[in-house]
Design a protein around this motif. Structure first.
Motif, PDB file in Angstrom:
ATOM      1  N   THR A 188       0.648  -1.033   0.153  1.00  0.00           N
ATOM      2  CA  THR A 188      -0.076  -0.101  -0.208  1.00  0.00           C
ATOM      3  C   THR A 188       0.891   1.128  -0.060  1.00  0.00           C
ATOM      4  N   THR A 189       0.626   2.309  -1.078  1.00  0.00           N
ATOM      5  CA  THR A 189       1.378   3.410  -1.092  1.00  0.00           C
ATOM      6  C   THR A 189       0.252   4.836  -1.059  1.00  0.00           C
ATOM      7  N   TRP A 190       0.734   5.519  -0.090  1.00  0.00           N
ATOM      8  CA  TRP A 190       0.055   6.669  -0.057  1.00  0.00           C
ATOM      9  C   TRP A 190       0.880   7.732  -1.132  1.00  0.00           C
ATOM     10  N   ARG A 191       0.282   8.779  -1.786  1.00  0.00           N
ATOM     11  CA  ARG A 191       1.116   9.703  -2.488  1.00  0.00           C
ATOM     12  C   ARG A 191       0.358  11.035  -2.844  1.00  0.00           C
ATOM     13  N   ILE A 192       0.967  12.146  -2.733  1.00  0.00           N
ATOM     14  CA  ILE A 192       0.368  13.372  -3.112  1.00  0.00           C
ATOM     15  C   ILE A 192       0.216  13.497  -4.360  1.00  0.00           C
ATOM     16  N   ILE A 193      -0.807  13.894  -5.186  1.00  0.00           N
ATOM     17  CA  ILE A 193      -1.074  14.249  -6.372  1.00  0.00           C
ATOM     18  C   ILE A 193      -0.696  15.570  -6.827  1.00  0.00           C
ATOM     19  N   ASP A 194      -1.423  16.484  -5.990  1.00  0.00           N
ATOM     20  CA  ASP A 194      -1.174  18.222  -6.020  1.00  0.00           C
ATOM     21  C   ASP A 194      -1.595  18.692  -4.773  1.00  0.00           C
ATOM     22  N   THR A 195      -1.417  19.919  -4.840  1.00  0.00           N
ATOM     23  CA  THR A 195      -2.004  20.663  -3.399  1.00  0.00           C
ATOM     24  C   THR A 195      -2.380  22.087  -3.904  1.00  0.00           C
ATOM     25  N   ILE A 196      -2.987  22.914  -3.262  1.00  0.00           N
ATOM     26  CA  ILE A 196      -3.600  24.022  -3.625  1.00  0.00           C
ATOM     27  C   ILE A 196      -2.900  24.913  -2.407  1.00  0.00           C
TER      28      ILE A 196
ATOM     29  N   ARG B  27      -2.771   3.908  -3.152  1.00  0.00           N
ATOM     30  CA  ARG B  27      -2.462   2.579  -4.283  1.00  0.00           C
ATOM     31  C   ARG B  27      -2.351   1.278  -3.758  1.00  0.00           C
ATOM     32  N   LEU B  28      -2.898   0.330  -4.069  1.00  0.00           N
ATOM     33  CA  LEU B  28      -2.454  -0.886  -3.708  1.00  0.00           C
ATOM     34  C   LEU B  28      -2.103  -1.927  -4.778  1.00  0.00           C
ATOM     35  N   LYS B  29      -0.830  -2.614  -4.572  1.00  0.00           N
ATOM     36  CA  LYS B  29      -0.272  -3.419  -5.613  1.00  0.00           C
ATOM     37  C   LYS B  29      -0.251  -4.965  -4.982  1.00  0.00           C
TER      38      LYS B  29
ATOM     39  N   GLU C  78       1.146  -8.339  -6.855  1.00  0.00           N
ATOM     40  CA  GLU C  78       1.963  -8.781  -7.905  1.00  0.00           C
ATOM     41  C   GLU C  78       1.772  -7.972  -9.233  1.00  0.00           C
ATOM     42  N   ASP C  79       1.033  -8.273 -10.251  1.00  0.00           N
ATOM     43  CA  ASP C  79       0.871  -7.386 -11.432  1.00  0.00           C
ATOM     44  C   ASP C  79      -0.228  -6.555 -11.294  1.00  0.00           C
ATOM     45  N   ASP C  80      -1.265  -6.773 -10.346  1.00  0.00           N
ATOM     46  CA  ASP C  80      -2.321  -5.767 -10.165  1.00  0.00           C
ATOM     47  C   ASP C  80      -2.141  -4.780  -9.314  1.00  0.00           C
ATOM     48  N   LEU C  81      -2.556  -3.739  -9.985  1.00  0.00           N
ATOM     49  CA  LEU C  81      -2.849  -2.261  -9.246  1.00  0.00           C
ATOM     50  C   LEU C  81      -4.154  -1.753  -9.207  1.00  0.00           C
ATOM     51  N   VAL C  82      -4.672  -1.292  -7.677  1.00  0.00           N
ATOM     52  CA  VAL C  82      -5.744  -0.610  -7.747  1.00  0.00           C
ATOM     53  C   VAL C  82      -5.538   0.819  -7.002  1.00  0.00           C
ATOM     54  N   SER C  83      -6.379   1.703  -7.244  1.00  0.00           N
ATOM     55  CA  SER C  83      -6.037   3.059  -6.491  1.00  0.00           C
ATOM     56  C   SER C  83      -7.510   3.871  -6.181  1.00  0.00           C
ATOM     57  N   SER C  84      -7.209   4.698  -5.407  1.00  0.00           N
ATOM     58  CA  SER C  84      -8.373   5.719  -4.902  1.00  0.00           C
ATOM     59  C   SER C  84      -7.733   6.881  -4.810  1.00  0.00           C
ATOM     60  N   ILE C  85      -8.368   7.724  -5.445  1.00  0.00           N
ATOM     61  CA  ILE C  85      -8.074   9.252  -5.464  1.00  0.00           C
ATOM     62  C   ILE C  85      -9.075  10.121  -4.761  1.00  0.00           C
ATOM     63  N   GLY C  86      -8.508  11.052  -4.065  1.00  0.00           N
ATOM     64  CA  GLY C  86      -9.477  11.859  -3.137  1.00  0.00           C
ATOM     65  C   GLY C  86      -8.876  13.291  -2.709  1.00  0.00           C
ATOM     66  N   GLU C  87      -9.582  14.179  -2.089  1.00  0.00           N
ATOM     67  CA  GLU C  87      -9.163  15.401  -1.545  1.00  0.00           C
ATOM     68  C   GLU C  87      -9.432  15.812  -0.277  1.00  0.00           C
TER      69      GLU C  87
ATOM     70  N   LYS D  76     -11.155  -0.913   1.275  1.00  0.00           N
ATOM     71  CA  LYS D  76     -11.962  -1.084   0.000  1.00  0.00           C
ATOM     72  C   LYS D  76     -11.026  -1.673  -1.223  1.00  0.00           C
ATOM     73  N   LEU D  77      -9.589  -1.176  -1.237  1.00  0.00           N
ATOM     74  CA  LEU D  77      -8.782  -1.290  -2.171  1.00  0.00           C
ATOM     75  C   LEU D  77      -8.304  -2.872  -2.123  1.00  0.00           C
ATOM     76  N   GLN D  78      -8.288  -3.240  -1.005  1.00  0.00           N
ATOM     77  CA  GLN D  78      -7.942  -4.785  -0.855  1.00  0.00           C
ATOM     78  C   GLN D  78      -9.046  -5.604  -1.287  1.00  0.00           C
TER      79      GLN D  78
END
Length: 107
Positions: free
Chosen positions: A3-11, A27-29, A31-40, A82-84
């Motif tokens: 599981t990886t959290w990252r910042i896409i952008d800031t205001i 993001r949750l990875k 093996e070769d599968d990747l799912v993600s959730s974006i929020g603000e 939810k990602l799992q």
């Protein structure tokens, strides 16, 4: 699973660099599968706070900490769960497939 959290952008405010909004991704990875959730989230505060960090001194880890703190432990866990569930369902669907397409000489 990773599981990886990252910042896409800031205001932020031009006047003092105070961040008012953060767009993040979880993001949750597996093996070769990747799912993600974006929020603000919206942040409140002001640059006179003794804990204010100048914009140029911020790190992604600091802002991720703000995001997770703002969301709260229950919401962070809910996003990751939810990602799992999504990646487990996707993996199960792939394993249940009984047909494939493709040309044997291109594998």
């Amino acid at each position: 699973m990773t599981t990886t959290w990252r910042i896409i952008d800031t205001i932020s405010k031009k006047s003092d660099g105070l961040i008012t909004k953060v767009i993040y991704e979880c993001r949750l990875k597996l093996e070769d599968d990747l799912v993600s959730s974006i929020g603000e989230i919206t942040l409140t505060g002001d640059s006179t706070n003794p804990n204010f960090v100048p914009f140029s001194d911020l790190t992604e880890q600091t802002v991720i900490g703000w995001v997770q703190s703002s969301l709260g432990e229950d919401q962070v866990t809910a996003i990751e769960t939810k990602l799992q569930n999504r990646i487990s369902a996707h993996k199960a669907a792939k394993e249940a497939e009984t047909e494939q397409n493709g040309l044997p000489w291109r594998r």
